[in-house]
Enzyme design. Sequence first.
Site, PDB file in Angstrom:
ATOM      1  N   PRO A  73      -6.893 -51.894  -7.320  1.00 33.02           N
ATOM      2  CA  PRO A  73      -6.042 -51.481  -6.199  1.00 33.02           C
ATOM      3  C   PRO A  73      -5.733 -52.684  -5.330  1.00 33.02           C
ATOM      4  CG  PRO A  73      -8.338 -50.905  -5.777  1.00 33.02           C
ATOM      5  CD  PRO A  73      -8.281 -51.430  -7.184  1.00 33.02           C
ATOM      6  N   GLN A 128      -6.833 -44.187  -4.648  1.00 29.43           N
ATOM      7  CA  GLN A 128      -7.930 -44.718  -3.841  1.00 29.43           C
ATOM      8  C   GLN A 128      -7.777 -44.346  -2.374  1.00 29.43           C
ATOM      9  OE1 GLN A 128      -8.604 -48.865  -2.384  1.00 29.43           O
ATOM     10  NE2 GLN A 128     -10.190 -48.907  -3.979  1.00 29.43           N
ATOM     11  N   CYS A 158     -12.803 -53.172   0.989  1.00 28.88           N
ATOM     12  CA  CYS A 158     -11.729 -53.896   1.674  1.00 28.88           C
ATOM     13  C   CYS A 158     -12.300 -54.707   2.827  1.00 28.88           C
ATOM     14  CB  CYS A 158     -10.666 -52.936   2.176  1.00 28.88           C
ATOM     15  SG  CYS A 158      -9.290 -53.783   3.001  1.00 28.88           S
TER      16      CYS A 158
END
Length: 381
Positions: A73, A128, A158
């Site tokens: 992603p 996601q 992240c």
Amino acid sequence: MNHEDAKPGSMDREGMRPSVSSTPFASPAPRPSTARSEYEWGVNSPSLAGGCSALPGYRLGPVRVSPGLALAPMAGLTDLTFRRVVRRCGHRGLVVSEILSSEGLIRGRLDAEEYLRIAPDEHPIALQLSGADPERMAEAARWCEGEGADVVDINMGCPASKVTKGFCGAALLRDTALAARVAGAVVRAVSLPVTVKMRLGWSESEMTFLEVARALESEGVAGLALHARTRKQGYSGEADWGRVAQLKAAVSIPVVGNGDIRDPAQALSLWRRTGCDGLMVGRAAVKNPWIFRQIEELAMTGSYGQPSFEERSRLILGHFEELIALGPPGLALHRMKTFLGKYTAGMPGAASLRGALGSAKEPGALLEALGEWLRESGAAP
């Protein structure tokens, strides 16, 4: 994903349905010819030649990813159009959407139709989600299931401040109990496999990945993808793939390695050295969407091909046409400029092309100018 007896990349889980938007999708382009004029052979790695007849896959609950390769992603990059690009370039494993805020989806700040849109030729696909509220994450996961996702993936990796300041993304690695509650709520909310993409921890002094991974496994998470850096590292330094091997030894669910995969030979080397169940490729796939096919070819034959100038040209034009068709124009133009720099790196005259097109104000004009440049180069179809 598929059961053992289904063909790779197919879906066979009862009740699964693809989401079809009102926008018509063209049939996927045929796999480019491997004739020498279209796909040049000769990139060899004798040490890997004949290494295996096929790449292994892995199971996520009742379904299977085969081969065990995944598109990572990436915010602003792995939208529907780019996920379809890698499919057309031969990727048969898993694709993962760009990060979707659970709060943004539920409160309507994100356009659910745009961000949850799935084309019929994308499966298997994971959507996601990011968030730190178990109930909100569970609700957003149900949306993903309703839109035809095959897997729900939770972002615990992240490093961006705008994500971590809400205790989302990599910040969840600082609170094992909360990470487990979030994962458990999502697992209980849907009938799909739930996976987590994570990092090593917040910093070198807070390496919590093993503790968090064991807690996630106990909550029913079906698989883990580990980006082998800390949040503090961001994308600097080198990914520590020894930690991937460590995680693989610590849990019984599939472990997918991620970070610094640059080319097919390196990918296979990391896979074999760590014993992980699969590989997740991010930035290298944006520059070279054929990398998944190349990894498979190298594993099976000891060599892999390189796309020709003409093949790259068709890819760019097809991708940009779909961006324009799906709109909106401002977003299409922004993404066209982003991908143009990635796609044309190394192409003859590409630097001057990027400079000339950088000032384009609307996507149709950029596409027209690009097509003209390719025709003058003798590359456009």
